[in-house]
Design an enzyme around this catalytic site. Structure first.
Site, PDB file in Angstrom:
ATOM      1  N   ARG A 136      -1.369   5.181  21.435  1.00  0.00           N
ATOM      2  CA  ARG A 136      -0.624   6.252  22.100  1.00  0.00           C
ATOM      3  C   ARG A 136      -1.472   6.941  23.179  1.00  0.00           C
ATOM      4  O   ARG A 136      -1.053   7.069  24.323  1.00  0.00           O
ATOM      5  CB  ARG A 136      -0.182   7.308  21.070  1.00  0.00           C
ATOM      6  CG  ARG A 136       0.754   6.827  19.989  1.00  0.00           C
ATOM      7  CD  ARG A 136       2.106   6.379  20.517  1.00  0.00           C
ATOM      8  NE  ARG A 136       2.790   7.431  21.244  1.00  0.00           N
ATOM      9  CZ  ARG A 136       3.645   7.218  22.242  1.00  0.00           C
ATOM     10  NH1 ARG A 136       3.895   5.986  22.649  1.00  0.00           N
ATOM     11  NH2 ARG A 136       4.252   8.219  22.836  1.00  0.00           N
ATOM     12  N   CYS A 157      -6.551  17.274  19.724  1.00  0.00           N
ATOM     13  CA  CYS A 157      -5.507  17.905  20.534  1.00  0.00           C
ATOM     14  C   CYS A 157      -5.330  19.369  20.143  1.00  0.00           C
ATOM     15  O   CYS A 157      -5.154  20.238  21.006  1.00  0.00           O
ATOM     16  CB  CYS A 157      -4.184  17.152  20.381  1.00  0.00           C
ATOM     17  SG  CYS A 157      -3.604  16.978  18.669  1.00  0.00           S
ATOM     18  N   THR A 158      -5.428  19.663  18.840  1.00  0.00           N
ATOM     19  CA  THR A 158      -5.249  21.038  18.375  1.00  0.00           C
ATOM     20  C   THR A 158      -6.426  21.906  18.787  1.00  0.00           C
ATOM     21  O   THR A 158      -6.248  23.067  19.179  1.00  0.00           O
ATOM     22  CB  THR A 158      -5.058  21.064  16.850  1.00  0.00           C
ATOM     23  OG1 THR A 158      -3.911  20.273  16.497  1.00  0.00           O
ATOM     24  CG2 THR A 158      -4.847  22.482  16.348  1.00  0.00           C
ATOM     25  N   ASN A 184       0.768  17.259  22.194  1.00  0.00           N
ATOM     26  CA  ASN A 184      -0.425  16.729  21.536  1.00  0.00           C
ATOM     27  C   ASN A 184      -0.763  15.315  21.987  1.00  0.00           C
ATOM     28  O   ASN A 184      -1.833  14.800  21.670  1.00  0.00           O
ATOM     29  CB  ASN A 184      -0.262  16.753  20.012  1.00  0.00           C
ATOM     30  CG  ASN A 184       1.059  16.165  19.545  1.00  0.00           C
ATOM     31  OD1 ASN A 184       2.074  16.862  19.541  1.00  0.00           O
ATOM     32  ND2 ASN A 184       1.061  14.904  19.153  1.00  0.00           N
TER      33      ASN A 184
END
Length: 481
Positions: free
Chosen positions: A138, A289-290, A453
């Site tokens: 991804r 991502c967080t 994200n």
């Protein structure tokens, strides 16, 4: 003429102006390596409607719509200057000009505001830097899209190769198809062809070699003409210095991990601590991502109000690490069906804050719930501040941060009253402050932060790669309103 007729005539006029902006923006990008922005949003390769929508979006953060009639004179002024590689924000130019009371012409003000990118001050265009993607999932495919998009000027970063494990017949055709079409992020903008004989994907004229290898130590990248490259590991299989060092093969100079690094691997959040990267540092991480979503607003809040302690709760979209249907999984709960359940799980984002913000003394705790949406998450940041404040003050401060601060590429701001997660698919910011959900009482502030994200994080990764490669060009005007 009726009101409706007036509105339509006004729209057609703005359409015509936006249409005339496109070739100017394109020429500046191709010939001078200048990226034209509007409130941190790139206008390169954008359609007429997209340019108009980006101008209209300014009303959500600046309080009023910005018209192409206001920004076009600044764009025209740029064409008369001896510009070097840079990023120039038309929104900031218009805003700072409006606040300036010296009576300068648009041309004179523009020349002064971007003086650091002109004449003897301009930096030289740099040779393209080779990039290799290790893994093509991804994040790998979205990073590939961004690298291909940014190769338009012929300078900067150049995606040379993708390393994957062999997947059988028509492997390269299937991988190219996944790059071409994405169920969440839509169609690839451009053309993709495949040369199976040479194991090459050609995307918008960029020839990308697909290398098959099960082990990083089995590849000699110089055999493919790759030199001094930055390798981006999207697999997350190796997260410490020992494992990631396996990538330092002939042709590879630096390794960037798209997952939280362990041990002595620096965790970098662009906009916050990217300037701490040492020139001789070969291995680094872009954190999670967080972490990228919460660290910029956390820094902004600490800078202004001081943060004594905090808790982050992330409501996170499901990922490939979870099961489609109930099945065995090595982690607790993640074996239960991702599209059918809310799943309580752990997050390392809170502990990763210390690496990205070592000067922050506050204790930050965190937890996470995976939910049945495929992309876009929200972080709820609950902070005890060092002083009391008001909702209006925090609201205005964060809006200004998103517009004029060094964190404006990381923090976005929305006042849309009916905003939901799917509205933020494709956001290039690390996080978006939801103004309507903001809660402040005394010394307690609760921020609701949306973040893509997948794509927003990929943009942060590319910014880090641009920085370490030396092709992250300065942005003008550099002063805040």
């Amino acid at each position: 003429m009726t009101v409706n007729d007036d509105s339509f005539t006004n729209w057609k006029t703005r359409e015509e102006i936006a249409e005339s902006m496109i070739p100017i923006i394109g020429k500046l990008h191709r010939e001078r390596d200048v990226t034209v922005l509007l409130h941190s949003r790139s206008l390169v390769n954008k359609s007429v409607v997209s340019i108009l929508k980006t101008h209209r979006f300014a009303r959500q953060i600046a309080g009023e719509e910005l018209s192409v009639t206001e920004t076009m004179p600044f764009l025209q002024a740029l064409t008369t200057l001896d510009l070097g590689p840079s990023q120039i924000d038309l929104g900031m130019l218009a805003a700072t000009y409006k606040a300036d009371d010296r009576g300068l012409s648009v041309a004179g003000f523009t020349a002064e505001a971007v003086a650091g990118a002109t004449g003897a001050n301009k930096i030289e265009r740099r040779e393209p830097r080779d990039v290799v993607l290790y893994g093509f999932g991804r994040i790998g495919r979205l990073v590939a899209r961004l690298l291909i998009e940014k190769a338009g000027s012929g300078n900067g970063l150049r995606l040379r190769a993708i390393v994957v494990r062999g997947g059988g017949d028509q492997d390269i055709v299937k991988r190219a198809s996944l790059l071409r079409r994405d169920s969440i992020h839509g169609q690839f903008h451009g053309t993709i062809t495949v040369d199976e004989d040479s194991s090459t994907i050609v995307a918008n004229g960029n020839a990308i070699k697909v290398i098959y290898a099960d082990d990083p130590t089995a590849v000699d990248y110089t055999e493919y003409g790759i030199r001094d490259a930055i390798l981006i590991d999207n697999t997350g299989k190796w997260r410490d210095l020992e494992g990631l060092s396996k990538h330092l093969r002939p042709g590879i100079e630096k390794v960037v991990l798209t997952a939280p690094g362990k041990g002595d691997v620096p965790n970098i959040v662009h906009g916050v601590n990217h300037d701490t990267i040492k020139p001789d540092e070969q291995i680094l991480s872009c954190a999670s991502c967080t972490t990228n979503a919460i660290v910029p607003p956390l820094k902004a809040m600490d800078d202004e109000y001081g943060v004594l302690r905090g808790h982050v709760e992330t409501v996170h979209s499901f990922t490939n690490d979870q099961n489609l249907l109930d099945n065995y999984h090595k982690s607790e709960r993640r074996g239960r069906s991702a599209p059918l359940n809310m799943v309580i799980t752990e997050t390392g984002a809170a502990s990763a804050v210390a690496k990205a913000l070592p000067d922050l003394k506050a204790r930050i705790t965190g937890s996470s719930i995976r939910v049945p949406v495929p992309d876009v998450s929200i972080a709820i940041l609950n902070l005890q501040l060092a002083r009391e404040t008001t909702r209006e003050d925090v609201h205005d401060y964060l809006r200004d941060v998103s517009l004029t601060s060094p964190l404006k590429r990381q923090i976005d701001f929305t006042t849309a009253p009916d905003a939901v997660s799917s509205d933020f698919i494709g956001s290039r910011h690390a996080s978006i402050v939801d103004a309507g959900a903001l809660k402040v009482e005394g010394d307690n502030a609760i921020l609701y932060l949306w973040y893509d994200n997948e794509f927003g994080y990929s943009c942060q990764v590319v910014r880090v790669v641009q920085h370490v490669s030396g092709v992250e060009y300065p942005t003008y005007p550099s002063t805040a309103v």
